[in-house]
Design a protein around this motif. Structure first.
Motif, PDB file in Angstrom:
ATOM      1  N   GLY A  30      69.368   9.937  29.653  1.00  0.00           N
ATOM      2  CA  GLY A  30      70.217  10.623  28.689  1.00  0.00           C
ATOM      3  C   GLY A  30      71.562   9.936  28.542  1.00  0.00           C
ATOM      4  N   PRO A  31      72.400  10.436  27.642  1.00  0.00           N
ATOM      5  CA  PRO A  31      73.702   9.802  27.390  1.00  0.00           C
ATOM      6  C   PRO A  31      74.581   9.644  28.625  1.00  0.00           C
ATOM      7  CG  PRO A  31      73.227  11.420  25.695  1.00  0.00           C
ATOM      8  CD  PRO A  31      72.156  11.555  26.735  1.00  0.00           C
ATOM      9  N   LYS A  32      74.617  10.635  29.497  1.00  0.00           N
ATOM     10  CA  LYS A  32      75.478  10.536  30.692  1.00  0.00           C
ATOM     11  C   LYS A  32      74.924   9.512  31.683  1.00  0.00           C
ATOM     12  CE  LYS A  32      78.424  14.087  29.897  1.00  0.00           C
ATOM     13  NZ  LYS A  32      79.727  14.466  30.363  1.00  0.00           N
ATOM     14  N   VAL A  33      73.600   9.422  31.791  1.00  0.00           N
ATOM     15  CA  VAL A  33      72.980   8.417  32.655  1.00  0.00           C
ATOM     16  C   VAL A  33      73.283   7.028  32.101  1.00  0.00           C
ATOM     17  CG1 VAL A  33      70.768   7.473  33.456  1.00  0.00           C
ATOM     18  CG2 VAL A  33      71.173   9.939  33.519  1.00  0.00           C
ATOM     19  N   LYS A  34      73.151   6.866  30.805  1.00  0.00           N
ATOM     20  CA  LYS A  34      73.437   5.573  30.176  1.00  0.00           C
ATOM     21  C   LYS A  34      74.912   5.216  30.332  1.00  0.00           C
ATOM     22  CE  LYS A  34      69.604   5.783  26.980  1.00  0.00           C
ATOM     23  NZ  LYS A  34      69.150   5.832  25.601  1.00  0.00           N
ATOM     24  N   PHE A  35      75.782   6.203  30.212  1.00  0.00           N
ATOM     25  CA  PHE A  35      77.204   5.954  30.425  1.00  0.00           C
ATOM     26  C   PHE A  35      77.440   5.425  31.838  1.00  0.00           C
ATOM     27  CE2 PHE A  35      81.398   7.024  31.913  1.00  0.00           C
ATOM     28  CZ  PHE A  35      82.221   6.586  30.885  1.00  0.00           C
ATOM     29  N   ILE A  72      75.914   6.303  22.567  1.00  0.00           N
ATOM     30  CA  ILE A  72      76.868   7.098  23.339  1.00  0.00           C
ATOM     31  C   ILE A  72      78.236   7.181  22.636  1.00  0.00           C
ATOM     32  CG2 ILE A  72      77.586   7.599  25.699  1.00  0.00           C
ATOM     33  CD1 ILE A  72      75.954   5.208  26.624  1.00  0.00           C
ATOM     34  N   PRO A  73      78.290   7.506  21.371  1.00  0.00           N
ATOM     35  CA  PRO A  73      79.593   7.556  20.692  1.00  0.00           C
ATOM     36  C   PRO A  73      80.517   8.646  21.237  1.00  0.00           C
ATOM     37  CG  PRO A  73      77.899   8.486  19.285  1.00  0.00           C
ATOM     38  CD  PRO A  73      77.199   7.865  20.476  1.00  0.00           C
ATOM     39  N   ASP A  74      79.964   9.675  21.866  1.00  0.00           N
ATOM     40  CA  ASP A  74      80.794  10.761  22.402  1.00  0.00           C
ATOM     41  C   ASP A  74      81.768  10.271  23.469  1.00  0.00           C
ATOM     42  OD1 ASP A  74      79.535  12.523  20.715  1.00  0.00           O
ATOM     43  OD2 ASP A  74      78.270  13.417  22.269  1.00  0.00           O
ATOM     44  N   ALA A  75      81.450   9.178  24.122  1.00  0.00           N
ATOM     45  CA  ALA A  75      82.333   8.642  25.160  1.00  0.00           C
ATOM     46  C   ALA A  75      83.668   8.169  24.583  1.00  0.00           C
ATOM     47  CB  ALA A  75      81.651   7.489  25.893  1.00  0.00           C
ATOM     48  N   PHE A  76      83.727   7.978  23.280  1.00  0.00           N
ATOM     49  CA  PHE A  76      84.943   7.509  22.614  1.00  0.00           C
ATOM     50  C   PHE A  76      85.666   8.624  21.855  1.00  0.00           C
ATOM     51  CE2 PHE A  76      82.156   3.939  23.193  1.00  0.00           C
ATOM     52  CZ  PHE A  76      83.009   2.946  23.648  1.00  0.00           C
ATOM     53  N   ASP A  77      85.161   9.837  21.966  1.00  0.00           N
ATOM     54  CA  ASP A  77      85.707  10.958  21.201  1.00  0.00           C
ATOM     55  C   ASP A  77      86.557  11.844  22.105  1.00  0.00           C
ATOM     56  OD1 ASP A  77      86.223  13.167  19.610  1.00  0.00           O
ATOM     57  OD2 ASP A  77      84.175  13.276  18.807  1.00  0.00           O
ATOM     58  N   SER A  78      87.867  11.766  21.931  1.00  0.00           N
ATOM     59  CA  SER A  78      88.785  12.527  22.782  1.00  0.00           C
ATOM     60  C   SER A  78      88.687  14.034  22.556  1.00  0.00           C
ATOM     61  CB  SER A  78      90.224  12.062  22.544  1.00  0.00           C
ATOM     62  OG  SER A  78      90.601  12.326  21.199  1.00  0.00           O
ATOM     63  N   SER A  81      85.048  18.011  24.746  1.00  0.00           N
ATOM     64  CA  SER A  81      85.494  18.514  26.050  1.00  0.00           C
ATOM     65  C   SER A  81      84.555  18.124  27.185  1.00  0.00           C
ATOM     66  CB  SER A  81      85.684  20.022  26.004  1.00  0.00           C
ATOM     67  OG  SER A  81      84.466  20.670  25.683  1.00  0.00           O
ATOM     68  N   ASP A  82      83.260  18.037  26.911  1.00  0.00           N
ATOM     69  CA  ASP A  82      82.312  17.685  27.973  1.00  0.00           C
ATOM     70  C   ASP A  82      82.247  16.182  28.232  1.00  0.00           C
ATOM     71  OD1 ASP A  82      81.147  17.482  25.426  1.00  0.00           O
ATOM     72  OD2 ASP A  82      79.119  17.790  26.207  1.00  0.00           O
ATOM     73  N   TRP A  83      83.055  15.404  27.538  1.00  0.00           N
ATOM     74  CA  TRP A  83      83.117  13.960  27.727  1.00  0.00           C
ATOM     75  C   TRP A  83      84.523  13.488  28.128  1.00  0.00           C
ATOM     76  CZ3 TRP A  83      79.362  10.234  27.795  1.00  0.00           C
ATOM     77  CH2 TRP A  83      78.073  10.647  27.459  1.00  0.00           C
ATOM     78  N   GLN A  84      85.416  14.403  28.484  1.00  0.00           N
ATOM     79  CA  GLN A  84      86.790  14.021  28.815  1.00  0.00           C
ATOM     80  C   GLN A  84      86.872  13.062  30.001  1.00  0.00           C
ATOM     81  OE1 GLN A  84      89.829  14.523  27.248  1.00  0.00           O
ATOM     82  NE2 GLN A  84      88.343  15.018  25.656  1.00  0.00           N
ATOM     83  N   LYS A  85      86.120  13.340  31.056  1.00  0.00           N
ATOM     84  CA  LYS A  85      86.135  12.473  32.247  1.00  0.00           C
ATOM     85  C   LYS A  85      85.682  11.062  31.872  1.00  0.00           C
ATOM     86  CE  LYS A  85      83.696  11.962  36.648  1.00  0.00           C
ATOM     87  NZ  LYS A  85      82.642  11.050  36.271  1.00  0.00           N
ATOM     88  N   GLU A  86      84.588  10.964  31.135  1.00  0.00           N
ATOM     89  CA  GLU A  86      84.043   9.664  30.737  1.00  0.00           C
ATOM     90  C   GLU A  86      84.986   8.947  29.771  1.00  0.00           C
ATOM     91  OE1 GLU A  86      80.716  12.237  32.113  1.00  0.00           O
ATOM     92  OE2 GLU A  86      82.366  12.532  30.714  1.00  0.00           O
ATOM     93  N   TYR A  87      85.586   9.689  28.851  1.00  0.00           N
ATOM     94  CA  TYR A  87      86.542   9.118  27.895  1.00  0.00           C
ATOM     95  C   TYR A  87      87.691   8.430  28.642  1.00  0.00           C
ATOM     96  CZ  TYR A  87      90.165   9.010  24.267  1.00  0.00           C
ATOM     97  OH  TYR A  87      91.145   8.616  23.395  1.00  0.00           O
ATOM     98  N   THR A  88      88.241   9.118  29.630  1.00  0.00           N
ATOM     99  CA  THR A  88      89.342   8.569  30.420  1.00  0.00           C
ATOM    100  C   THR A  88      88.876   7.383  31.258  1.00  0.00           C
ATOM    101  OG1 THR A  88      90.397  10.744  30.493  1.00  0.00           O
ATOM    102  CG2 THR A  88      91.086   9.134  32.155  1.00  0.00           C
TER     103      THR A  88
END
Length: 177
Positions: A30-35, A72-78, A81-88
């Motif tokens: 999934g996206p988090k595993v790929k991240f 995984i475009p969500d990793a770049f979206d500030s 909320s569920d991607w804040q850790k990965e974004y940072t």
């Protein structure tokens, strides 16, 4: 797999070889595993670059898990909320230039699975392609190189990639291409 150089007593690594993909499940998750796989590859890449050396086979294995950012475009979206850790984490790991390049790749950097790559090579072989040059015009990290059939190993391989992280990983995975 290093050995000491008698004259300097410094550990020396043998020349890097092109990586061979043996995992048909490469890129699955999934996206988090790929991240997480992408970040492990980025941290490995940064360490290798800081030490100005070739990748070891174990490091090539980690680098080969990089799947890019197309899925995984969500990793770049500030605002996610569920991607804040990965974004940072992503912003901290990349230079501003690398970050812009990676973010822009979300629109067109799409991972090609081993099954699809193998099918393409089967078609090429069935069409009678016996020798020559292979150009991968959007090579990513070079999975087409890593899955080239044994009968085609003598072909000259060329790859072009715009994303700087993908390009740097490809160079470490396929130094003889």
């Amino acid at each position: 797999w290093s050995f000491p150089c008698p004259e300097t007593n410094i550990e020396v690594l043998p020349a890097a070889e092109n990586f061979v993909i043996t995992d048909d499940m490469l890129g699955v998750g999934g996206p988090k595993v790929k991240f997480a796989m992408n970040m492990a590859a980025i941290h490995t890449l940064k360490q290798i670059e800081a030490e100005n050396r070739a990748a070891t086979p174990d490091e090539q294995q980690v680098l080969s898990q990089y799947v890019g950012w197309g899925g995984i475009p969500d990793a770049f979206d500030s605002t996610k909320s569920d991607w804040q850790k990965e974004y940072t984490e992503l912003q901290d790991a990349l230079t501003p230039e690398e970050y812009v390049s990676a973010r822009s790749s979300t629109l067109n950097a799409h991972y090609t699975s081993p099954a699809v790559i193998k099918a393409i090579y089967t078609v090429i072989g069935n069409l009678g392609f016996k020798s020559g040059k292979i150009l991968e015009p959007s090579s990513g990290i070079g999975n087409f190189f890593g899955l080239i059939p044994e009968r085609m190993k003598s072909y000259k391989l060329y790859g072009v990639e715009m994303d700087s992280i993908s390009e740097s990983i490809a160079k470490l995975l396929y130094p003889k291409s």
